[in-house]
Scaffold this active site. Structure first.
Site, PDB file in Angstrom:
ATOM      1  N   ARG A  28      41.712  53.584  38.611  1.00  0.00           N
ATOM      2  CA  ARG A  28      40.422  52.890  38.782  1.00  0.00           C
ATOM      3  C   ARG A  28      39.564  53.544  39.869  1.00  0.00           C
ATOM      4  O   ARG A  28      38.336  53.450  39.830  1.00  0.00           O
ATOM      5  CB  ARG A  28      40.678  51.410  39.117  1.00  0.00           C
ATOM      6  CG  ARG A  28      39.432  50.523  39.017  1.00  0.00           C
ATOM      7  CD  ARG A  28      39.830  49.062  39.180  1.00  0.00           C
ATOM      8  NE  ARG A  28      38.740  48.136  38.921  1.00  0.00           N
ATOM      9  CZ  ARG A  28      38.206  47.336  39.861  1.00  0.00           C
ATOM     10  NH1 ARG A  28      38.662  47.379  41.091  1.00  0.00           N
ATOM     11  NH2 ARG A  28      37.225  46.510  39.546  1.00  0.00           N
ATOM     12  N   ILE A  54      31.783  47.156  37.655  1.00  0.00           N
ATOM     13  CA  ILE A  54      33.030  47.556  36.986  1.00  0.00           C
ATOM     14  C   ILE A  54      33.836  46.269  36.904  1.00  0.00           C
ATOM     15  O   ILE A  54      33.923  45.525  37.872  1.00  0.00           O
ATOM     16  CB  ILE A  54      33.792  48.675  37.745  1.00  0.00           C
ATOM     17  CG1 ILE A  54      35.111  49.024  37.037  1.00  0.00           C
ATOM     18  CG2 ILE A  54      34.040  48.322  39.198  1.00  0.00           C
ATOM     19  CD1 ILE A  54      35.816  50.272  37.618  1.00  0.00           C
ATOM     20  N   SER A  55      34.387  45.973  35.731  1.00  0.00           N
ATOM     21  CA  SER A  55      35.045  44.678  35.518  1.00  0.00           C
ATOM     22  C   SER A  55      36.259  44.500  36.425  1.00  0.00           C
ATOM     23  O   SER A  55      36.867  45.465  36.881  1.00  0.00           O
ATOM     24  CB  SER A  55      35.470  44.539  34.065  1.00  0.00           C
ATOM     25  OG  SER A  55      34.390  44.781  33.211  1.00  0.00           O
ATOM     26  N   GLN A  56      36.594  43.234  36.627  1.00  0.00           N
ATOM     27  CA  GLN A  56      37.784  42.876  37.413  1.00  0.00           C
ATOM     28  C   GLN A  56      39.042  43.315  36.650  1.00  0.00           C
ATOM     29  O   GLN A  56      39.149  43.071  35.438  1.00  0.00           O
ATOM     30  CB  GLN A  56      37.782  41.360  37.603  1.00  0.00           C
ATOM     31  CG  GLN A  56      38.950  40.859  38.409  1.00  0.00           C
ATOM     32  CD  GLN A  56      38.904  39.350  38.597  1.00  0.00           C
ATOM     33  OE1 GLN A  56      37.993  38.680  38.126  1.00  0.00           O
ATOM     34  NE2 GLN A  56      39.905  38.838  39.282  1.00  0.00           N
ATOM     35  N   PRO A  57      40.017  43.935  37.326  1.00  0.00           N
ATOM     36  CA  PRO A  57      41.238  44.373  36.650  1.00  0.00           C
ATOM     37  C   PRO A  57      41.916  43.266  35.828  1.00  0.00           C
ATOM     38  O   PRO A  57      42.328  43.495  34.694  1.00  0.00           O
ATOM     39  CB  PRO A  57      42.123  44.844  37.803  1.00  0.00           C
ATOM     40  CG  PRO A  57      41.143  45.338  38.828  1.00  0.00           C
ATOM     41  CD  PRO A  57      39.971  44.393  38.729  1.00  0.00           C
TER      42      PRO A  57
END
Ligand code: SAH
Length: 204
Positions: A28, A54-57
């Site tokens: 990431r 950027i999306s949350q993991p």
């Protein structure tokens, strides 16, 4: 990174070996802006400019587990942003598969493409455009995944562009929906509430 992934596994969010493997391979840190690199492994969305994130993991893990991408699949990834999820998908589908990553903001599409360059994927293509109506040119798809929330309902056009037995994972307001196409006009639907997304811009 190891700690983040291990937590996602022990919390039950990451389950499928191929998806877990992709999380280890596609770092990431390569997809967050320079000044936020130190936060790359926190389980939170991070700004990538132009009001996007950027999306949350955890959210990516949850959505990919619902999507069940497989080697050889043709996948449409709508809202490619940083390119992280697109690269995870390219890793999972491998060389026999193909990922079409569509993003409406030119600069973000280029950011995503640059970030993914390091991994040298032959099966990942970045396209600039409005993905709210899918991408007809390459349809039908085995899988469609959307990273931004539709305002009130799932766009019909996305359902049309799925193959039979194909899966669509899409947020609508604060829920993630999984649709499995059983027959041309028959879908199995499941709702998972409690998420936050940037809005899907529905221009068309
Ligand atoms: N998967 C990305 C998520 C980025 S946030 C990542 O983890 O980095 C969602 C993205 O959807 C934003 O970049 C936004 O610009 C994009 N988006 C919103 N509406 C869109 C549309 N109609 N077509 C294509 N992309 C769209």
């Amino acid at each position: 990174m190891k700690q983040l992934i291990e937590n996602l596994i022990s919390d039950g969010h990451l389950k499928t070996p191929k998806i877990i493997n992709a999380f280890y391979k596609i770092d990431r840190i390569d997809f967050v802006p320079e000044e936020l690199k130190y936060e790359a492994y926190t389980n939170a969305p991070l700004p990538i400019g132009y009001g996007q994130t950027i999306s949350q993991p955890l959210t990516v893990a949850f959505m990919l587990e619902l999507l069940q991408p497989k080697s050889g699949h043709k996948i449409l990834d709508i809202g490619s942003g940083s390119g992280w999820q697109s690269s995870l998908l390219a890793c999972i589908t491998s060389d026999e598969g193909r990922v079409i990553a569509i993003e409406r903001i030119l600069e973000l599409s280029e950011f995503g493409k640059d970030n993914s360059q390091k991994y040298n994927f032959k099966n990942l293509e970045f396209i600039v455009g409005d993905g709210s109506m899918g991408y007809k040119k390459e349809a039908p798809y085995d899988r469609i995944i959307v990273a931004a929330a539709a305002f009130d309902k799932i766009p019909e056009e996305l359902k049309k562009q799925l193959k039979i037995n194909g899966r669509l994972v899409i947020p609508v307001k604060n829920s993630i929906w999984l649709l499995i196409k059983k027959e041309e006009n028959k879908f199995e639907e499941k709702e998972f509430p409690g998420f936050v997304f940037v809005p899907l811009v529905e221009e068309s």
